[in-house]
Design a protein around this motif. Sequence first.
Motif, short mmCIF file in Angstrom:
data_model
loop_
_atom_site.label_atom_id
_atom_site.label_comp_id
_atom_site.label_asym_id
_atom_site.label_seq_id
_atom_site.Cartn_x
_atom_site.Cartn_y
_atom_site.Cartn_z
N GLY A 1 1.39 10.18 -4.36
CA GLY A 1 1.57 11.29 -3.44
C GLY A 1 0.59 11.32 -2.29
N LEU A 2 0.12 10.14 -1.85
CA LEU A 2 -0.83 10.07 -0.74
C LEU A 2 -0.08 10.00 0.59
CD1 LEU A 2 -3.35 7.51 -2.27
CD2 LEU A 2 -3.64 10.00 -2.10
N ALA B 1 -6.95 5.16 -6.57
CA ALA B 1 -5.75 4.99 -5.76
C ALA B 1 -6.08 5.08 -4.27
CB ALA B 1 -4.71 6.05 -6.14
N VAL B 2 -6.96 6.00 -3.90
CA VAL B 2 -7.38 6.14 -2.50
C VAL B 2 -8.04 4.85 -2.02
CG1 VAL B 2 -9.11 7.27 -1.03
CG2 VAL B 2 -7.57 8.64 -2.45
N ILE B 3 -8.94 4.31 -2.84
CA ILE B 3 -9.63 3.07 -2.45
C ILE B 3 -8.66 1.91 -2.35
CG2 ILE B 3 -11.35 1.38 -3.18
CD1 ILE B 3 -12.89 3.74 -4.48
N ALA C 1 0.83 -1.21 0.00
CA ALA C 1 0.00 0.00 0.00
C ALA C 1 0.86 1.25 0.00
CB ALA C 1 -0.93 -0.02 1.22
N ILE C 2 1.93 1.24 0.78
CA ILE C 2 2.77 2.43 0.90
C ILE C 2 3.63 2.64 -0.35
CG2 ILE C 2 4.70 3.46 2.17
CD1 ILE C 2 3.54 2.15 4.70
N ALA D 1 -9.43 11.22 3.39
CA ALA D 1 -10.49 10.28 2.99
C ALA D 1 -9.98 8.85 3.00
CB ALA D 1 -11.00 10.66 1.59
N MET D 2 -8.75 8.65 2.54
CA MET D 2 -8.17 7.30 2.52
C MET D 2 -8.07 6.72 3.92
SD MET D 2 -4.36 6.15 1.32
CE MET D 2 -3.65 6.73 2.86
#
Length: 307
Positions: free
Chosen positions: A58-59, A133-135, A49-50, A202-203
């Motif tokens: 860029g999360l 990408a967030v999901i 995930a990371i 949100a993520m």
Amino acid sequence: MTAARPAQPDSSARSASSMSLGGRLRRYAFTVPWNLFLLTTGSLLVAFAIKCVAVPHGLLAGGVSGLALLGYYVIPALDTGAWYFLLNVPIMILGWRMVSRRFVLYSLYGMAATSVLIERLTYVLPVADPWLAVIACGVTLGAGIGVALRSMGSTGGADILAVAVRERLGMPIGRFEFLFNVGVFALGFATMKMEAVLYSVAMNFLVGWVTDACLSMFSERRMALVISSQPDAVVQAVLHRLGRGATVLSGRGGWSGEEKPVVLIMLNNLEMKRLEELVYEIDPAAFLIMGSGFNVLGQGFSGRKEY
């Protein structure tokens, strides 16, 4: 309503139950290989995930992994895995002094595995839509954290700090992690684009939801209360046909004042419908209440994990 007498299977039934597959699996859950397997799987999901989702898009994650990402965004000379490792070293030292050493040793393995996997993974998830990408990152990261926390350790980071602060100051773990993440995202607003930080907020709501789902998926239990004119027959059916224990409580009708035995049963989700069929097969006029038993510790269910 007070407890009157527990009703349990006879000795031969108890022996058979103790040798059941479920009992062997529960005992195996406390072994070192199983805990290392959970930590390795969780570390792989967290690292994926990371490194494969959060970094390319860029999360910003919460907790120490979020600080590691911030460190990488500000000083990219050090990889995210190196930042994660360096930030965890003082946390592990603190945990060694203030929390259980077994918990810290397992967490040390989880932290090292996560750091190495972050370094080794080179795949980039091929999605362009930021919400996808967030999901993807939220689900994968939440699943990794949840799987790791089902072991006797963690992947390191804020979990150890939260336990240490609770032991010293009495602050609830959830409150500490919330405040910690507020600090992480405040730093994010100071160093990153606002859109990226808002996507990350949100993520992290999704991360928390998936983590809770993983922790409760296989451990949620149900509690049933049966008020019947044939309590002994219900107890015998539960013991010998359902294979569960039962406890008979002393109850009294609020309107009639009559003494009414109440049968208490703990069971899992798959056994609920079968219990309903058994009860109404014996007594069509029975009163049956079923609700969540949350986390159940004891014979036939989960054992207590001592950290």
